[in-house]
Scaffold this motif. Structure first.
Motif, PDB file in Angstrom:
ATOM      1  N   LEU A  94      59.930  13.232  22.220  1.00  0.00           N
ATOM      2  CA  LEU A  94      58.795  13.475  23.110  1.00  0.00           C
ATOM      3  C   LEU A  94      57.472  13.537  22.340  1.00  0.00           C
ATOM      4  CD1 LEU A  94      60.397  16.149  25.503  1.00  0.00           C
ATOM      5  CD2 LEU A  94      59.964  13.722  25.973  1.00  0.00           C
TER       6      LEU A  94
ATOM      7  N   ARG B 168      56.806  11.871  19.554  1.00  0.00           N
ATOM      8  CA  ARG B 168      56.468  10.481  19.212  1.00  0.00           C
ATOM      9  C   ARG B 168      55.898   9.744  20.422  1.00  0.00           C
ATOM     10  NH1 ARG B 168      61.353  10.515  16.161  1.00  0.00           N
ATOM     11  NH2 ARG B 168      62.434   9.419  17.824  1.00  0.00           N
ATOM     12  N   ALA B 169      56.498  10.003  21.594  1.00  0.00           N
ATOM     13  CA  ALA B 169      56.013   9.363  22.817  1.00  0.00           C
ATOM     14  C   ALA B 169      54.592   9.819  23.151  1.00  0.00           C
ATOM     15  CB  ALA B 169      56.955   9.673  23.972  1.00  0.00           C
TER      16      ALA B 169
ATOM     17  N   SER C  94      52.114   8.262  20.637  1.00  0.00           N
ATOM     18  CA  SER C  94      51.888   6.819  20.846  1.00  0.00           C
ATOM     19  C   SER C  94      50.863   6.557  21.946  1.00  0.00           C
ATOM     20  CB  SER C  94      53.192   6.117  21.191  1.00  0.00           C
ATOM     21  OG  SER C  94      53.693   6.563  22.444  1.00  0.00           O
ATOM     22  N   HIS C  95      50.663   7.552  22.845  1.00  0.00           N
ATOM     23  CA  HIS C  95      49.681   7.407  23.930  1.00  0.00           C
ATOM     24  C   HIS C  95      48.334   8.003  23.551  1.00  0.00           C
ATOM     25  CE1 HIS C  95      52.316   5.696  26.959  1.00  0.00           C
ATOM     26  NE2 HIS C  95      53.254   6.559  26.630  1.00  0.00           N
TER      27      HIS C  95
END
Length: 325
Positions: free
Chosen positions: A318, A320-321, A324-325
Motif C-alpha cells: 500500500l 508503494r501504491a 507511485s501516485h
C-alpha cells in the motif's frame, strides 16, 4: 410437433409427452419485496467487493514480496484466487437479477454455474488439504521442510488439485445433461445449487445421486480426513515441545489455516445438516450464504490479522501504491 408452455417467466419446450427441455429456471432468492431486494443488493455488492479486494490484495502482496515466496504463501495466493472465482460464480448473476428486477437464469447459464461452482468448491477443499500437509511437514519435519516442499512438488500439488476438481466436476456435471425437467422450474435459492436443481428433474436421478455421493466422498471426505490426520500429528509434535514459547510459536504457524478450515467445514456441514433437517428452508438458504459468500470474504481478514508477514507485506504494498501516485 413442438409445443411451448409458459410458466411464470420461464419456458418449457415439449417435443413429446415424455421429453422436456427447459430454456429457463427461476431463482426465487430471498424475497420478492422490492425494498428488501434493494437492501440485499447493497449488502451482497459490498460483500462481493470486500471479498474481491481482500483476496486480490493477498495475491498482490505474496507475488510482490520476496519474503513471502515460500510454499505456505504460494498455496495461500492460490486459495485467494479460487475464493475470488468461487464468489464470482454466483454473486454477479444474483446482483444482475436484482438490478434488472428479474428472477430468470438461462438453462445453459445455470449448467455453467453448476459446473464452476463444483470446480471451485472442490478446489477450496483440496487446497486447504494441501495447506494442512504443508503445515504438517513444517512442524513435524522442520529440518527437511525445504527439501520436501520443493518448488516442483508445490506446483504438482496445485496442478493436481485443479485436475481433480475439473474431473470431479465433469463426472458430477455430465449426468445432469441427460435429465428432463417438469413444469415446476422454480429454484428456492439465489443460484443454481446442484441439489436443488436435481429436485426439479422429472426423470430418474438415481445415477446423479450415486455420482454425487462418490464425488463428495472422494473430493470432500477423504481430504477432510487428511486434514484431521495432519493436525493430529501436528498436535502430538507440539505437545512434545518442552517450552511454552516453543509451543505457542509452533501453533501460531497453523492458527490461521486452522481457523479457515473450521469456518469452511463448519459452514459446509451446516448447509447439509440444515437441508437434511428442514429441506428447502430459509435456514438452508442462510447456511449457503455462509459458505459461498461469508467464508471467502473472511479468509483474507483471518490470514492478514493473524499473520505478521502478511500485514507487513500489505503495508509495504500500500505504501508503494501511495508513493507511485
Amino acid at each position: 410437433m413442438m409445443l411451448c408452455l409458459f410458466h411464470g417467466r420461464g419456458f418449457i419446450h415439449m417435443e413429446s409427452a415424455n421429453e422436456t427441455r427447459v430454456s429457463e429456471f427461476l431463482l426465487l432468492g430471498f424475497s420478492a419485496k422490492l425494498e428488501i431486494q434493494l437492501i440485499l443488493f447493497g449488502l451482497f455488492l459490498s460483500m462481493y467487493l470486500v471479498t474481491f479486494t481482500g483476496n486480490l490484495l493477498i495475491i498482490l502482496a505474496v507475488s510482490s514480496d520476496s519474503h513471502l515466496h515460500t510454499p505456505m504463501y504460494f498455496f495461500l495466493s492460490n486459495l485467494s484466487f479460487v475464493d475470488i472465482c468461487f464468489t464470482s460464480t454466483t454473486i454477479p448473476k444474483m446482483l444482475v437479477n436484482i438490478q434488472m428486477q428479474s428472477r430468470s437464469i438461462l438453462y445453459e447459464t445455470c449448467l455453467t454455474q453448476i459446473f464452476f461452482f463444483i470446480v471451485f468448491g472442490c478446489l477450496d477443499n483440496l487446497l486447504l488439504t494441501v495447506m494442512a500437509y504443508d503445515r504438517f511437514v513444517a512442524i513435524c519435519h522442520p529440518l527437511n521442510y525445504m527439501v520436501i516442499m520443493n518448488t516442483q512438488l508445490c506446483g504438482l500439488l496445485v496442478l493436481g488439485s485443479w485436475c481433480l476438481s475439473v474431473m470431479g466436476s465433469l463426472i458430477e456435471f455430465l449426468p445432469v445433461l441427460r435429465l428432463s425437467f417438469c413444469k415446476c422450474i422454480e429454484i428456492p435459492h439465489f443460484f443454481c445449487d446442484p441439489p436443488e436443481v436435481l429436485k426439479l428433474a422429472c426423470s430418474d436421478t438415481l445415477i446423479n445421486n450415486i455420482v454425487v455421493y462418490l464425488v463428495t466422498g472422494f473430493l470432500a471426505l477423504i481430504p477432510f480426513t487428511g486434514i484431521l490426520f495432519s493436525y493430529s500429528q501436528i498436535a502430538f509434535s507440539i505437545l512434545k515441545i518442552s517450552s511454552a514459547g516453543g509451543k505457542y510459536k509452533a501453533f501460531s504457524t497453523c492458527g490461521s489455516h486452522l481457523s479457515v478450515v473450521s469456518l469452511f467445514y463448519g459452514t459446509g456441514f451446516g448447509v447439509y445438516l440444515s437441508s437434511a433437517a428442514t429441506p428447502s428452508s430459509r435456514t438452508n438458504l442462510m447456511a449457503s450464504v455462509m459458505y459461498t459468500v461469508v467464508t471467502p470474504m473472511l479468509n483474507p481478514f483471518i490470514y492478514s490479522l493473524r499473520n505478521r508477514d502478511i500485514k507487513g507485506a500489505l503495508g509495504r504494498l500500500l505504501r508503494r501504491a501511495a508513493a507511485s501516485h
